[in-house]
Motif scaffolding. Structure first.
Motif, PDB file in Angstrom:
ATOM      1  N   ALA A 194       0.816  -1.253   0.016  1.00  0.00           N
ATOM      2  CA  ALA A 194      -0.046   0.099  -0.085  1.00  0.00           C
ATOM      3  C   ALA A 194       0.878   1.133   0.013  1.00  0.00           C
ATOM      4  N   ILE A 195       1.844   1.213   0.570  1.00  0.00           N
ATOM      5  CA  ILE A 195       2.899   2.475   0.876  1.00  0.00           C
ATOM      6  C   ILE A 195       3.612   2.499  -0.241  1.00  0.00           C
ATOM      7  N   VAL A 196       4.043   1.626  -1.038  1.00  0.00           N
ATOM      8  CA  VAL A 196       4.830   1.888  -2.271  1.00  0.00           C
ATOM      9  C   VAL A 196       3.960   2.177  -3.399  1.00  0.00           C
ATOM     10  N   LEU A 197       2.697   1.798  -3.351  1.00  0.00           N
ATOM     11  CA  LEU A 197       1.400   2.398  -4.434  1.00  0.00           C
ATOM     12  C   LEU A 197       1.388   3.773  -4.268  1.00  0.00           C
ATOM     13  N   VAL A 198       1.457   4.179  -3.259  1.00  0.00           N
ATOM     14  CA  VAL A 198       1.116   5.662  -2.706  1.00  0.00           C
ATOM     15  C   VAL A 198       2.234   6.423  -3.067  1.00  0.00           C
ATOM     16  N   ARG A 199       3.336   5.919  -2.612  1.00  0.00           N
ATOM     17  CA  ARG A 199       4.523   6.971  -2.487  1.00  0.00           C
ATOM     18  C   ARG A 199       5.353   6.846  -3.594  1.00  0.00           C
ATOM     19  N   TRP A 200       5.315   6.014  -4.703  1.00  0.00           N
ATOM     20  CA  TRP A 200       6.050   6.116  -5.941  1.00  0.00           C
ATOM     21  C   TRP A 200       5.775   7.349  -6.778  1.00  0.00           C
ATOM     22  N   ILE A 201       4.669   7.647  -6.714  1.00  0.00           N
ATOM     23  CA  ILE A 201       4.169   8.801  -7.681  1.00  0.00           C
ATOM     24  C   ILE A 201       4.794  10.059  -7.318  1.00  0.00           C
ATOM     25  N   VAL A 202       4.964  10.252  -6.008  1.00  0.00           N
ATOM     26  CA  VAL A 202       5.852  11.572  -5.597  1.00  0.00           C
ATOM     27  C   VAL A 202       7.076  11.686  -6.436  1.00  0.00           C
ATOM     28  N   TYR A 203       7.905  10.524  -6.368  1.00  0.00           N
ATOM     29  CA  TYR A 203       9.265  10.438  -6.875  1.00  0.00           C
ATOM     30  C   TYR A 203       9.066  10.548  -8.456  1.00  0.00           C
ATOM     31  N   ALA A 204       8.084   9.935  -9.097  1.00  0.00           N
ATOM     32  CA  ALA A 204       7.929  10.239 -10.365  1.00  0.00           C
ATOM     33  C   ALA A 204       7.647  11.715 -10.771  1.00  0.00           C
ATOM     34  N   ARG A 205       6.815  12.232 -10.176  1.00  0.00           N
ATOM     35  CA  ARG A 205       6.552  13.741 -10.396  1.00  0.00           C
ATOM     36  C   ARG A 205       7.686  14.593 -10.245  1.00  0.00           C
ATOM     37  N   VAL A 206       8.345  14.453  -9.116  1.00  0.00           N
ATOM     38  CA  VAL A 206       9.351  15.182  -8.971  1.00  0.00           C
ATOM     39  C   VAL A 206      10.516  14.958  -9.951  1.00  0.00           C
ATOM     40  N   VAL A 207      10.778  13.761 -10.206  1.00  0.00           N
ATOM     41  CA  VAL A 207      12.031  13.520 -11.356  1.00  0.00           C
ATOM     42  C   VAL A 207      11.486  14.069 -12.577  1.00  0.00           C
ATOM     43  N   ARG A 208      10.257  13.834 -13.172  1.00  0.00           N
ATOM     44  CA  ARG A 208       9.615  14.359 -14.275  1.00  0.00           C
ATOM     45  C   ARG A 208      10.093  15.633 -14.442  1.00  0.00           C
ATOM     46  N   GLY A 209       9.548  16.674 -13.311  1.00  0.00           N
ATOM     47  CA  GLY A 209       9.824  18.017 -13.317  1.00  0.00           C
ATOM     48  C   GLY A 209      11.216  18.398 -13.470  1.00  0.00           C
ATOM     49  N   LEU A 210      12.153  17.724 -12.948  1.00  0.00           N
ATOM     50  CA  LEU A 210      13.749  17.984 -12.964  1.00  0.00           C
ATOM     51  C   LEU A 210      14.112  17.815 -14.498  1.00  0.00           C
ATOM     52  N   VAL A 211      13.707  16.563 -15.055  1.00  0.00           N
ATOM     53  CA  VAL A 211      13.971  16.297 -16.153  1.00  0.00           C
ATOM     54  C   VAL A 211      13.458  17.169 -17.291  1.00  0.00           C
ATOM     55  N   LEU A 212      12.372  17.765 -17.147  1.00  0.00           N
ATOM     56  CA  LEU A 212      11.629  18.649 -18.098  1.00  0.00           C
ATOM     57  C   LEU A 212      12.473  20.012 -18.273  1.00  0.00           C
ATOM     58  N   ALA A 213      13.016  20.430 -16.986  1.00  0.00           N
ATOM     59  CA  ALA A 213      13.767  21.694 -16.806  1.00  0.00           C
ATOM     60  C   ALA A 213      15.327  21.382 -17.496  1.00  0.00           C
ATOM     61  N   GLU A 214      15.719  20.223 -17.444  1.00  0.00           N
ATOM     62  CA  GLU A 214      17.144  20.044 -17.695  1.00  0.00           C
ATOM     63  C   GLU A 214      17.421  19.551 -18.975  1.00  0.00           C
ATOM     64  N   LYS A 215      16.259  18.863 -19.653  1.00  0.00           N
ATOM     65  CA  LYS A 215      16.814  18.153 -21.225  1.00  0.00           C
ATOM     66  C   LYS A 215      16.684  19.337 -22.073  1.00  0.00           C
ATOM     67  N   GLU A 216      16.304  20.294 -21.892  1.00  0.00           N
ATOM     68  CA  GLU A 216      16.657  21.448 -22.978  1.00  0.00           C
ATOM     69  C   GLU A 216      17.833  22.403 -22.843  1.00  0.00           C
ATOM     70  N   LYS A 217      18.805  21.932 -21.662  1.00  0.00           N
ATOM     71  CA  LYS A 217      19.959  22.566 -21.700  1.00  0.00           C
ATOM     72  C   LYS A 217      21.056  22.043 -22.647  1.00  0.00           C
ATOM     73  N   GLU A 218      22.104  23.024 -22.977  1.00  0.00           N
ATOM     74  CA  GLU A 218      22.977  22.653 -23.729  1.00  0.00           C
ATOM     75  C   GLU A 218      23.712  21.269 -23.990  1.00  0.00           C
ATOM     76  N   TYR A 219      24.092  20.987 -22.640  1.00  0.00           N
ATOM     77  CA  TYR A 219      24.806  19.768 -22.789  1.00  0.00           C
ATOM     78  C   TYR A 219      24.066  18.350 -23.066  1.00  0.00           C
ATOM     79  N   VAL A 220      22.684  18.471 -22.726  1.00  0.00           N
ATOM     80  CA  VAL A 220      21.920  17.562 -23.016  1.00  0.00           C
ATOM     81  C   VAL A 220      21.532  17.517 -24.691  1.00  0.00           C
ATOM     82  N   LEU A 221      21.414  18.442 -25.060  1.00  0.00           N
ATOM     83  CA  LEU A 221      21.255  18.863 -26.644  1.00  0.00           C
ATOM     84  C   LEU A 221      22.522  18.157 -27.292  1.00  0.00           C
ATOM     85  N   ALA A 222      23.473  18.764 -26.657  1.00  0.00           N
ATOM     86  CA  ALA A 222      25.066  18.201 -27.284  1.00  0.00           C
ATOM     87  C   ALA A 222      25.086  16.525 -27.240  1.00  0.00           C
ATOM     88  N   SER A 223      24.541  16.059 -26.344  1.00  0.00           N
ATOM     89  CA  SER A 223      24.563  14.396 -26.142  1.00  0.00           C
ATOM     90  C   SER A 223      23.818  14.060 -27.237  1.00  0.00           C
TER      91      SER A 223
END
Length: 283
Positions: free
Chosen positions: A146-175
């Motif tokens: 029950a706890i895993v089903l409730v808590r995984w979404i918090v990490y998914a949402r935070v990581v998604r937000g970080l990736v969205l902000a980071e993936k348009e930066k130059e070093y990611v585009l260069a990769s």
């Protein structure tokens, strides 16, 4: 050598990190080794010594069945803290890859995953965990599910937000322009960027999960007697609170100190990573 000394100096100038770290080491010791060091069998019933006060034989007294309270508290760390750590690791194992893939690829994958996340987040954690654990049945395994089903979404949402902000930066585009595979781009560039946030979140989240495990056991959905889980011990001592209040005070203190340790450690790690990055990374 100078870099190591600088890092060490930064750590010891952070009292929350130092205190939380020392407490975390002690809790880790109790979690992994405490069960083998208890002075008495935490399950042994001795009705002739029930509800005894603290003594040289029983350091924190005995409970309503004559079981040694100190031994049950120490043994309970393996259950309460150990299961909390296990639940957080499972939530990270599920949530971080989902957030990375959702944020990196976007489109229909992102839309589908975020609708699931938004649907689950529309319910309070505790209420949803009670509903899931209640449907699955009262035991610790179902509480962890029950706890895993409730808590995984918090990490998914935070990581998604970080990736969205980071993936348009130059070093990611260069990769991407250098024809690196998506897996390599995520592993080399995005995972190191999100890990400090995940570490801080996990340190604080362990305290929340321990509270949730204890609360579910306290209301009878989690650990069942005679398992010495701290929340279950609170529930068992409730009927004797006016006679022997220590039966509730000791496990309550164990929960409080553990949650305090997690909060101090999380706050200390947040400050440490902010200092290294030269800004307020987690605001």
């Amino acid at each position: 050598m100078e870099a190591i000394l600088t890092k060490t100096s930064t750590i010891f100038r952070n009292p929350n990190l130092v205190i939380g770290g020392f407490l975390a080491v002690g809790l880790a010791f109790l979690t992994f080794l405490g069960g083998s060091l208890v002075p008495h069998d935490p399950f042994h019933v001795d009705m002739g010594n029930r509800l005894q006060g603290a003594s040289f034989t029983h350091w924190l007294g005995t409970d309503q069945l004559g079981r040694d309270v100190f031994s049950r508290i120490i043994y309970g760390a393996k259950l309460t803290v150990g299961l909390g750590l296990f639940a957080i690791l499972l939530a990270i194992f599920i949530g971080v890859p989902v957030g990375l893939l959702s944020g990196f690829y976007g489109g229909k994958i992102d839309a589908f995953m975020m609708r699931i996340v938004d649907g689950i987040l529309s319910f309070p954690d505790f209420i949803l965990a009670i509903a899931i654990a209640g449907i699955l049945g009262p035991n610790l395994t179902n509480v962890i599910i029950a706890i895993v089903l409730v808590r995984w979404i918090v990490y998914a949402r935070v990581v998604r937000g970080l990736v969205l902000a980071e993936k348009e930066k130059e070093y990611v585009l260069a990769s991407k322009l250098s024809h690196s595979s998506a897996f390599k781009t995520i592993r080399v560039h995005l995972v190191p960027h999100v890990m400090p946030d995940i570490i801080v979140m996990a340190a604080i989240d362990i305290g929340k999960v321990i509270l949730l495990i204890s609360a579910l056991s306290y209301i009878g959905i989690g650990a069942q007697p005679p398992i010495p889980e701290w929340g279950a011990m609170l529930n068992e001592g409730r009927g004797y609170f006016q006679v022997v209040p220590s039966l509730m005070i000791y496990p309550g203190l164990a929960i409080m100190i553990t949650v305090l340790c997690c909060n101090l450690l999380g706050d200390g790690l947040k400050s440490y990573f902010d200092t290294r990055k030269g800004g307020s990374r987690f605001e």
